[in-house]
Design a protein around this motif. Sequence first.
Motif, mmCIF file in Angstrom:
data_model
loop_
_atom_site.group_PDB
_atom_site.id
_atom_site.type_symbol
_atom_site.label_atom_id
_atom_site.label_comp_id
_atom_site.label_asym_id
_atom_site.label_seq_id
_atom_site.Cartn_x
_atom_site.Cartn_y
_atom_site.Cartn_z
ATOM 1 N N UNK A 134 0.978 -1.275 -0.028
ATOM 2 C CA UNK A 134 -0.033 0.149 0.126
ATOM 3 C C UNK A 134 0.830 1.374 -0.065
ATOM 4 N N UNK A 135 1.945 1.124 0.862
ATOM 5 C CA UNK A 135 2.884 2.363 0.737
ATOM 6 C C UNK A 135 3.658 2.652 -0.796
ATOM 7 N N UNK A 136 3.893 1.378 -1.253
ATOM 8 C CA UNK A 136 4.637 1.611 -2.363
ATOM 9 C C UNK A 136 3.559 2.024 -3.627
ATOM 10 N N UNK A 137 2.376 1.674 -3.413
ATOM 11 C CA UNK A 137 1.307 1.998 -4.579
ATOM 12 C C UNK A 137 0.936 3.381 -4.479
ATOM 13 N N UNK A 138 1.079 4.029 -3.187
ATOM 14 C CA UNK A 138 0.516 5.532 -2.957
ATOM 15 C C UNK A 138 1.898 6.282 -2.971
ATOM 16 N N UNK A 139 3.318 5.727 -3.204
ATOM 17 C CA UNK A 139 4.353 6.627 -2.792
ATOM 18 C C UNK A 139 4.207 7.862 -3.783
ATOM 19 N N UNK A 140 4.135 7.919 -4.873
ATOM 20 C CA UNK A 140 4.227 9.049 -6.151
ATOM 21 C C UNK A 140 3.281 9.960 -5.633
ATOM 22 N N UNK A 141 1.729 9.704 -5.386
ATOM 23 C CA UNK A 141 1.051 10.711 -5.076
ATOM 24 C C UNK A 141 1.200 11.276 -3.493
ATOM 25 N N UNK A 142 1.593 10.491 -2.798
ATOM 26 C CA UNK A 142 2.122 11.126 -1.463
ATOM 27 C C UNK A 142 3.009 12.052 -1.403
ATOM 28 N N UNK A 143 3.979 11.562 -2.204
ATOM 29 C CA UNK A 143 5.237 12.575 -2.279
ATOM 30 C C UNK A 143 4.994 13.846 -2.941
ATOM 31 N N UNK A 144 4.076 13.613 -3.836
ATOM 32 C CA UNK A 144 3.857 15.139 -4.516
ATOM 33 C C UNK A 144 3.042 16.018 -3.595
ATOM 34 N N UNK A 145 2.283 15.348 -2.825
ATOM 35 C CA UNK A 145 1.455 16.281 -1.794
ATOM 36 C C UNK A 145 2.387 16.465 -0.734
ATOM 37 N N UNK A 146 3.386 16.013 -0.262
ATOM 38 C CA UNK A 146 3.965 16.003 0.984
ATOM 39 C C UNK A 146 5.126 17.048 0.763
ATOM 40 N N UNK A 147 5.709 17.164 -0.364
ATOM 41 C CA UNK A 147 6.959 17.946 -0.524
ATOM 42 C C UNK A 147 6.464 19.161 -1.310
ATOM 43 N N UNK A 148 6.683 20.180 -0.706
ATOM 44 C CA UNK A 148 6.536 21.627 -1.532
ATOM 45 C C UNK A 148 7.189 21.688 -2.652
ATOM 46 N N UNK A 149 6.694 21.880 -3.933
ATOM 47 C CA UNK A 149 7.337 22.153 -5.154
ATOM 48 C C UNK A 149 8.193 21.001 -5.572
#
Length: 243
Positions: A25-40
């Motif tokens: 689940x962490x791997x599957x959502x990684x790209x979306x979560x990282x885009x949300x969690x890292x400004x710019x």
Amino acid sequence: MDEPPPRAPHEDGHRSAARAFSDPAVVASYVERTRRAVPGLEVLHDLADRLLDEAVPRDGRVLVVGAGGGLELRHFAAHHPDWRLDGVDPSGEMLDLARTTLGAHAERAALHEGVVDDAPEGPFDGATCLLTLHFLPAAERLATLRGIRRRLRPGAPLLTVHHSVPAGPARDAWLARYARYAAAPGADPERIAASAAALGAHLPLLAPEEDEELLRRAGFRTPARFYAALTLQGWLAHADGAP
């Protein structure tokens, strides 16, 4: 960037990160979560690309430490068709995601499962370590930085980005600000507070001046901040020696 899991007793930072990022689940959502969690995030990758480009020759070799996910590898491959790219990460599942993320560029990057000591010896013309070092206690962090330094030619650039939080009373306030930013839309305030507390409890966070001192101790000169967004800080430093 979500709430980090607690470590098992005697588990080092590399094993803890590999365990956390082996969860499907962490791997599957990684790209979306990282885009949300890292400004710019896209701007960060572009900054890293441009700063590496100052020193890496057209056909140069770049090492990406913490390459799971493949986002920065994809950016570098797309903008520099002659760069030779090596990525290392302790999670095989995240390296599988990197191959998917790279898509048509997958053959451009050699991926290695493990820590920096499992990467090729180089010498490399530049390196990045993005969103990785905050998982490692100071001793492991220093060993990782020294492992990168040994693989760089003298004068080659290293770019690091990770959570780095001032010590003292302001620490909790900054963690809370980051947790509010990184939360999914409509997240419950209690969940946000719990996420901020978990970041402080489970990540071996250092203050910015401590991070800069580790870079110097590892053999890098003139660390200078090139990125700052809430608790995330980024440094450009160069391997000691000529030029």
